[in-house]
Design a protein around this motif. Structure first.
Motif, mmCIF file in Angstrom:
data_model
loop_
_atom_site.group_PDB
_atom_site.id
_atom_site.type_symbol
_atom_site.label_atom_id
_atom_site.label_comp_id
_atom_site.label_asym_id
_atom_site.label_seq_id
_atom_site.Cartn_x
_atom_site.Cartn_y
_atom_site.Cartn_z
ATOM 1 N N UNK A 34 0.861 -1.193 0.000
ATOM 2 C CA UNK A 34 0.000 0.000 0.000
ATOM 3 C C UNK A 34 0.895 1.240 0.000
ATOM 4 N N UNK A 35 0.269 2.384 -0.125
ATOM 5 C CA UNK A 35 1.023 3.627 -0.223
ATOM 6 C C UNK A 35 1.811 3.988 1.017
ATOM 7 N N UNK A 36 1.298 3.619 2.201
ATOM 8 C CA UNK A 36 2.022 3.917 3.436
ATOM 9 C C UNK A 36 3.337 3.153 3.473
ATOM 10 N N UNK A 37 3.273 1.845 3.204
ATOM 11 C CA UNK A 37 4.499 1.048 3.145
ATOM 12 C C UNK A 37 5.435 1.611 2.075
ATOM 13 N N UNK A 38 4.865 2.007 0.949
ATOM 14 C CA UNK A 38 5.668 2.515 -0.162
ATOM 15 C C UNK A 38 6.441 3.773 0.227
ATOM 16 N N UNK A 39 5.816 4.670 0.954
ATOM 17 C CA UNK A 39 6.479 5.910 1.371
ATOM 18 C C UNK A 39 7.708 5.582 2.229
ATOM 19 N N UNK A 40 7.515 4.724 3.224
ATOM 20 C CA UNK A 40 8.634 4.375 4.102
ATOM 21 C C UNK A 40 9.736 3.644 3.344
ATOM 22 N N UNK A 41 9.353 2.721 2.476
ATOM 23 C CA UNK A 41 10.370 1.977 1.726
ATOM 24 C C UNK A 41 11.069 2.865 0.703
ATOM 25 N N UNK A 42 10.329 3.805 0.123
ATOM 26 C CA UNK A 42 10.952 4.732 -0.823
ATOM 27 C C UNK A 42 12.012 5.566 -0.109
ATOM 28 N N UNK A 43 11.658 6.110 1.034
ATOM 29 C CA UNK A 43 12.598 6.948 1.778
ATOM 30 C C UNK A 43 13.801 6.149 2.269
ATOM 31 N N UNK A 44 13.575 4.903 2.669
ATOM 32 C CA UNK A 44 14.667 4.073 3.176
ATOM 33 C C UNK A 44 15.612 3.621 2.070
ATOM 34 N N UNK A 45 15.057 3.130 0.952
ATOM 35 C CA UNK A 45 15.880 2.518 -0.091
ATOM 36 C C UNK A 45 16.206 3.442 -1.264
ATOM 37 N N UNK A 55 -4.751 2.515 -7.341
ATOM 38 C CA UNK A 55 -5.863 2.206 -6.439
ATOM 39 C C UNK A 55 -5.379 1.210 -5.391
ATOM 40 N N UNK A 56 -5.193 1.713 -4.157
ATOM 41 C CA UNK A 56 -4.720 0.886 -3.057
ATOM 42 C C UNK A 56 -5.350 1.361 -1.756
ATOM 43 N N UNK A 57 -5.423 0.461 -0.772
ATOM 44 C CA UNK A 57 -5.941 0.872 0.532
ATOM 45 C C UNK A 57 -4.915 1.702 1.302
ATOM 46 N N UNK A 58 -5.353 2.305 2.339
ATOM 47 C CA UNK A 58 -4.573 3.102 3.285
ATOM 48 C C UNK A 58 -4.138 4.414 2.634
ATOM 49 N N UNK A 59 -3.141 4.383 1.784
ATOM 50 C CA UNK A 59 -2.706 5.565 1.031
ATOM 51 C C UNK A 59 -2.648 5.156 -0.431
ATOM 52 N N UNK A 60 -3.342 5.903 -1.289
ATOM 53 C CA UNK A 60 -3.389 5.524 -2.705
ATOM 54 C C UNK A 60 -2.151 6.008 -3.457
ATOM 55 N N UNK A 61 -2.061 5.610 -4.717
ATOM 56 C CA UNK A 61 -0.900 5.942 -5.529
ATOM 57 C C UNK A 61 -0.717 7.430 -5.761
ATOM 58 N N UNK A 62 -1.810 8.151 -5.944
ATOM 59 C CA UNK A 62 -1.683 9.598 -6.175
ATOM 60 C C UNK A 62 -1.119 10.315 -4.956
ATOM 61 N N UNK A 63 -1.551 9.902 -3.782
ATOM 62 C CA UNK A 63 -1.023 10.507 -2.556
ATOM 63 C C UNK A 63 0.464 10.191 -2.410
ATOM 64 N N UNK A 64 0.838 8.959 -2.722
ATOM 65 C CA UNK A 64 2.253 8.574 -2.712
ATOM 66 C C UNK A 64 3.050 9.495 -3.635
ATOM 67 N N UNK A 65 2.548 9.703 -4.859
ATOM 68 C CA UNK A 65 3.229 10.579 -5.813
ATOM 69 C C UNK A 65 3.395 11.991 -5.253
ATOM 70 N N UNK A 66 2.335 12.524 -4.677
ATOM 71 C CA UNK A 66 2.378 13.866 -4.109
ATOM 72 C C UNK A 66 3.453 13.973 -3.032
ATOM 73 N N UNK A 67 3.521 12.979 -2.169
ATOM 74 C CA UNK A 67 4.481 13.009 -1.059
ATOM 75 C C UNK A 67 5.923 12.931 -1.567
ATOM 76 N N UNK A 68 6.205 12.007 -2.495
ATOM 77 C CA UNK A 68 7.603 11.891 -2.937
ATOM 78 C C UNK A 68 8.011 13.067 -3.834
ATOM 79 N N UNK A 69 7.083 13.579 -4.631
ATOM 80 C CA UNK A 69 7.411 14.754 -5.457
ATOM 81 C C UNK A 69 7.679 15.970 -4.570
ATOM 82 N N UNK A 70 6.865 16.125 -3.514
ATOM 83 C CA UNK A 70 7.054 17.233 -2.581
ATOM 84 C C UNK A 70 8.383 17.087 -1.837
ATOM 85 N N UNK A 71 8.713 15.859 -1.427
ATOM 86 C CA UNK A 71 9.976 15.619 -0.725
ATOM 87 C C UNK A 71 11.162 15.967 -1.620
#
Length: 124
Positions: A34-45, A55-71
């Motif tokens: 899900x997007x939450x796991x993806x955010x942590x794994x993206x930042x770690x690796x 389309x995913x539970x917890x945090x969707x793909x668009x939210x993931x994109x917004x967070x990593x683009x903003x970071x």
């Protein structure tokens, strides 16, 4: 090469993982359900590329994109994110909007087929 596979469907992740290991031996594969796991794994690796479902539970793909683009814009990431969206989402307007995001290389429709894998090989 480090690749983060983000999809809530274990079957989709397994298909991608098996094909990538066959065609790109030695690549490091990281998975997130899900997007939450993806955010942590993206930042770690800090992978070279992300294969992302929208389309995913917890945090969707668009939210993931917004967070990593903003970071990246704020200087928290060393390199610009590179994302291939692989999704069954079928709203043409929304897909066009997603494909125009700075981190998105391309959008590929599901289901995952041999043609999907061939297209991915040209992007990786």
């Amino acid at each position: 090469m480090k690749i983060l596979i983000v999809d809530d469907e274990i079957t989709a992740r397994t298909i991608l993982k098996n094909h990538l290991l066959q065609h790109m031996p030695g690549c490091q594969l990281i998975e997130a359900a899900n997007g939450t796991e993806a955010i942590f794994r993206y930042l770690k690796y800090q992978p070279d590329i992300v294969l992302l479902d929208l389309v995913m539970p917890v945090v969707d793909g668009e939210t993931f994109l917004t967070i990593i683009e903003d970071a990246f814009q704020k200087g928290f990431l060393k390199k610009e994110p590179k994302v291939v969206v692989i999704t069954s989402f079928d709203d043409p307007g929304k897909l066009l909007e997603v494909s125009g995001r700075p981190s998105v290389e391309t959008v590929i429709p599901k289901p995952i087929t041999q043609a999907t894998i061939e297209r991915l090989k040209t992007l990786l």
